[in-house]
Structure formats: C-alpha cells, structure tokens
Motif scaffolding. Structure first.
Motif, PDB file in Angstrom:
ATOM      1  N   ALA A 297      -5.321  28.493  23.401  1.00 21.38           N
ATOM      2  CA  ALA A 297      -5.756  28.409  24.792  1.00 21.38           C
ATOM      3  C   ALA A 297      -4.603  28.708  25.740  1.00 21.38           C
ATOM      4  CB  ALA A 297      -6.335  27.024  25.081  1.00 21.38           C
ATOM      5  N   ALA A 298      -3.416  28.230  25.394  1.00 28.02           N
ATOM      6  CA  ALA A 298      -2.248  28.470  26.245  1.00 28.02           C
ATOM      7  C   ALA A 298      -1.919  29.959  26.311  1.00 28.02           C
ATOM      8  CB  ALA A 298      -1.051  27.683  25.725  1.00 28.02           C
ATOM      9  N   GLU A 299      -1.978  30.639  25.171  1.00 31.42           N
ATOM     10  CA  GLU A 299      -1.686  32.072  25.164  1.00 31.42           C
ATOM     11  C   GLU A 299      -2.748  32.851  25.934  1.00 31.42           C
ATOM     12  OE1 GLU A 299      -0.754  35.843  22.154  1.00 31.42           O
ATOM     13  OE2 GLU A 299      -1.075  33.819  21.327  1.00 31.42           O
ATOM     14  N   LEU A 300      -3.997  32.450  25.802  1.00 28.70           N
ATOM     15  CA  LEU A 300      -5.067  33.109  26.555  1.00 28.70           C
ATOM     16  C   LEU A 300      -4.848  32.940  28.056  1.00 28.70           C
ATOM     17  CD1 LEU A 300      -8.160  32.077  24.413  1.00 28.70           C
ATOM     18  CD2 LEU A 300      -7.289  34.404  24.727  1.00 28.70           C
ATOM     19  N   LEU A 328      -6.591  20.452  26.434  1.00 28.22           N
ATOM     20  CA  LEU A 328      -6.942  21.787  26.924  1.00 28.22           C
ATOM     21  C   LEU A 328      -6.371  22.061  28.307  1.00 28.22           C
ATOM     22  CD1 LEU A 328      -8.434  24.474  26.723  1.00 28.22           C
ATOM     23  CD2 LEU A 328     -10.478  23.329  27.601  1.00 28.22           C
ATOM     24  N   GLU A 329      -6.595  21.187  29.259  1.00 28.79           N
ATOM     25  CA  GLU A 329      -6.155  21.452  30.624  1.00 28.79           C
ATOM     26  C   GLU A 329      -4.633  21.542  30.715  1.00 28.79           C
ATOM     27  OE1 GLU A 329      -8.037  22.398  33.118  1.00 28.79           O
ATOM     28  OE2 GLU A 329      -9.762  22.249  31.771  1.00 28.79           O
ATOM     29  N   THR A 330      -3.938  20.719  29.937  1.00 24.24           N
ATOM     30  CA  THR A 330      -2.469  20.790  29.907  1.00 24.24           C
ATOM     31  C   THR A 330      -2.018  22.135  29.348  1.00 24.24           C
ATOM     32  OG1 THR A 330      -2.292  18.402  29.615  1.00 24.24           O
ATOM     33  CG2 THR A 330      -0.370  19.721  29.016  1.00 24.24           C
ATOM     34  N   ASP A 331      -2.659  22.567  28.264  1.00 28.28           N
ATOM     35  CA  ASP A 331      -2.308  23.851  27.652  1.00 28.28           C
ATOM     36  C   ASP A 331      -2.596  25.013  28.603  1.00 28.28           C
ATOM     37  OD1 ASP A 331      -1.568  22.530  25.356  1.00 28.28           O
ATOM     38  OD2 ASP A 331      -3.471  22.869  24.319  1.00 28.28           O
ATOM     39  N   LEU A 332      -3.715  24.937  29.318  1.00 32.77           N
ATOM     40  CA  LEU A 332      -4.067  26.008  30.251  1.00 32.77           C
ATOM     41  C   LEU A 332      -3.042  26.106  31.379  1.00 32.77           C
ATOM     42  CD1 LEU A 332      -7.936  25.502  30.613  1.00 32.77           C
ATOM     43  CD2 LEU A 332      -6.738  27.185  29.212  1.00 32.77           C
TER      44      LEU A 332
END
Length: 384
Positions: A297-300, A328-332
């Motif tokens: 998710a972070a790479e996206l 998820l939100e942290t990774d985004l």
C-alpha cells in the motif's frame, strides 16, 4: 390529501416558472424524481415539470414572462426554462405511439393519465401541483411509502418498450427499495424472459445505468439477483460479484466509488465491454492491476497517490477475503509523502544511457524496500 412542503417548491424562481406556464390555463405539475425524493425524504437534485402545453406554447409562455427558454429536446417535448440559475425541465404530456425496445415514438397528450401510464415505475408516476398538492393517477403512493419498486401495468410490456428498464429496475431497487420486502417476482420473471433485449442497448446507456446502480449505498443484493437471473453475465461476461459485498463492508467510512466497485466485479474485458470515459478507464485499469499485483500500500501511494492506493488496498482485501491492515492509513501517508532522494545527475557522468536507467531503478527498489528510509548517501554507497 398529501401535501409537499419543500424549500425548492417554495423558491420564487420556481414558482414564477409555474406561474408563467399556467398563465393561460395550461397545467404545470412536478413529476418524477423531485416528487418521489421529496416524499421519501431524499435530497432533490433535478426539477421536472409536466404540462399539457405544447413545446411551442411553453416557449411562448416563457418569452412572455421573461424567462430563458432552451429547446433542449423540443422534438420529444422537452424545453428547459431557467430562472434564477435553476433549470426546470418542462415536458409536454406524452403517450407512446410505437416502441422498439430502445426508443419510443411519442405523441403529445392532454391527459395526465396517459402521461403517467408511459412511465416505468409507479413511484415515478406521482405528480405535484405548484401548491404542493399531490396527484397520484396510478396509485403509486402506496408502493412509494412501502419502498416497493413496481413496474406500471405489466412488467413485460414495460421492459419490451425499453430494455434499459431492466437495469433501471435494479438501480431503483438499490436506491429506493426495501431490502426486507425483496424483489417483485413478476418483475424478475419478465426480466429473465427478456435478457436478449439487453443486446439491443448501446454500451453508453448500459454503462451510465450500471455506474448509477453501483453508486448506491449497497448495490450488492441487486447485483447478486442480476447474477442469479442472468443479467450480470449478459452485460459483463465473465464477471463475478463475490467480492462486491465484502468490498462495500470494507469501504465503511470511505465514499462509494462506482469504478472501484466495477473493478470488484471484473469481467472478460471491461474496457471494451463498456463505454467508460478515458479517466474512468484509466482508473479502472490502474485499480485492477494494483489490487491484483504485489506492491505494498505504501508503494502504491508513492507511485500513484493515497486515494488510488487506498482503493486498491480495499479492493485487494475484498478479492482475497482478508481484513484491511490496521496500519493502512499510516502506510498510505508514509508512501504519499516519500520523495526518492536520488536524481539522474547524482549518477552522472559515471553512468549514462541504459546503465543509468537500470541503476536508478535498482536504487529506487532498494529505497522502497527499506520503507523509504535509506538516505541519499546510503544509496550511493551501494554503487561503490
């Protein structure tokens, strides 16, 4: 008698349009979505008015009152009257003369009952005078109050007049139907018996109707029934709705997104099987590839943006029947804010051409794998 009390009905501009239409004895009645939604307590967006005045008479009445008139569909009886920047779609009472499953040949009428009888669902054939008093020529109020989507007259006849009504039935059920009541057996039988008619419809009309259906708060029950009776396979060959209900559950606080939900359905070739805008087609392709790929998710979020990455993560979880990561939100946020610290000039003149491109790609991969943590110096050390 039922009485509408709505801010849009009391608007001075809207009332002046009604006054202009009735100035010489013609009728002016609100109809369709504005009446239906007002009675259901749903926001009203478009104002449709039915009248026994001909389009030419409507134009003349508007001119006499100093109201802007646009002949938007004058051959079909529709003139748009604009007052105080509010458009009012005014259509002459009509009756069907001939239909072929895609369009109707109509004649103008002076009879509200004839106008009501040519509409699709009973809840759409309720009218209201400018003073708010409701007129219900076909007894649609009972269906509306019960949130029961029912064809006017015989379901099979209504469908054969315009096969798009098959999809409209499921859209209206998604938006306005009572899930506890379920689906009208007569409607489903008529739809199942006329599936081949869907092939007569343009891809543009199918796409528009499908996206409206998928924008409903919870279209999963309607789409499931569409699959069961063969509608879904007819319009989206190879599609599968198993991930749709889980996706809607996972969306929670996220706004409904028709393209994300369409991506959940899949199909043999969505891009050519529908007529999507270039923007929607690109979004659909990106979502499908991202959700079925291996990027985190972070790479996206880094490569696209947080919105695309969030949609892809929700879609991936639904397709794999897995929960969404609590991080998820942290990774985004981390991915969206990340900036690759190396530029081509940092590797020149030692590297150039294909070697330069390969090195940049490898360093970026290493940097992403580190969680975007490696510094410029640490990355450059890898080349020594």
């Amino acid at each position: 008698m039922t009485q509408l009390k709505q801010p849009w009905l009391a608007d001075a501009g809207t009332q002046s349009v009604c006054a202009a239409l009735t100035a010489r004895g013609a009728q002016a009645l609100f109809v369709g979505g504005c009446v239906r939604n007002a009675l259901m307590g749903v926001p009203v967006s478009d104002l449709d008015i039915a009248t026994d005045a001909t389009p030419q008479e409507v134009m003349a009445l508007a001119r006499a009152a100093g109201i802007k008139a646009i002949p938007t569909g004058i051959d079909h009886g529709t003139v748009t009257l604009v007052k105080n920047h509010i458009p009012h779609e005014v259509t002459t009472f009509r009756k069907d003369v001939a239909t072929d499953g895609r369009r109707a040949v109509v004649a103008f009428s002076k009879d509200i009952a004839e106008d009501a009888a040519r509409r699709d669902f009973t809840m759409n054939a309720i009218y209201a005078h400018p003073d708010g008093s409701v007129v219900d020529p076909l007894g649609g109020m009972a269906d509306l109050l019960a949130r029961r989507v029912r064809f006017i007259g015989t379901a099979q006849n209504r469908i054969r007049e315009d096969y798009l009504r098959t999809l409209r039935y499921f859209r209206f059920h998604s938006w306005y139907g009572d899930a506890d009541i379920g689906f009208d057996p007569e409607a489903l039988a008529a739809i199942a018996a006329n599936l081949e008619g869907l092939s007569q419809l343009s891809l543009e009309r199918i796409t528009t109707e499908l996206l409206k259906l998928l924008a409903a708060p919870d279209p999963a029950p309607s789409v499931a029934v569409m699959r069961q009776i063969g509608v879904l396979g007819q319009i989206l060959p190879g599609s599968d709705d198993r991930a749709l209900a889980p996706l809607i559950h996972l969306e929670a606080a996220n706004a409904a997104d028709s393209i994300r939900r369409l991506a959940a359905l899949g199909g043999e070739d969505l891009l050519t099987g529908l007529r999507l805008s270039k923007q929607d087609a690109r979004k659909l392709q990106n979502l499908r590839e991202a959700a079925t790929g291996t990027m985190s998710a972070a790479e996206l979020a880094y490569r696209f943006d947080a919105e695309v990455a969030r949609s892809a993560a929700l879609l991936r979880a639904a397709l794999l029947e897995q929960p969404v990561s609590p991080d998820l939100e942290t990774d985004l946020a981390r991915g969206a804010a990340a900036v690759f610290p190396i530029v081509a000039a940092d590797l020149m003149p030692e590297l150039s051409g294909a070697a330069l491109g390969a090195a940049l790609k490898q360093l970026e991969k290493s940097w992403i794998s580190s969680g975007f943590c490696l510094t410029k110096a640490e990355l450059l050390d890898q080349l020594k």
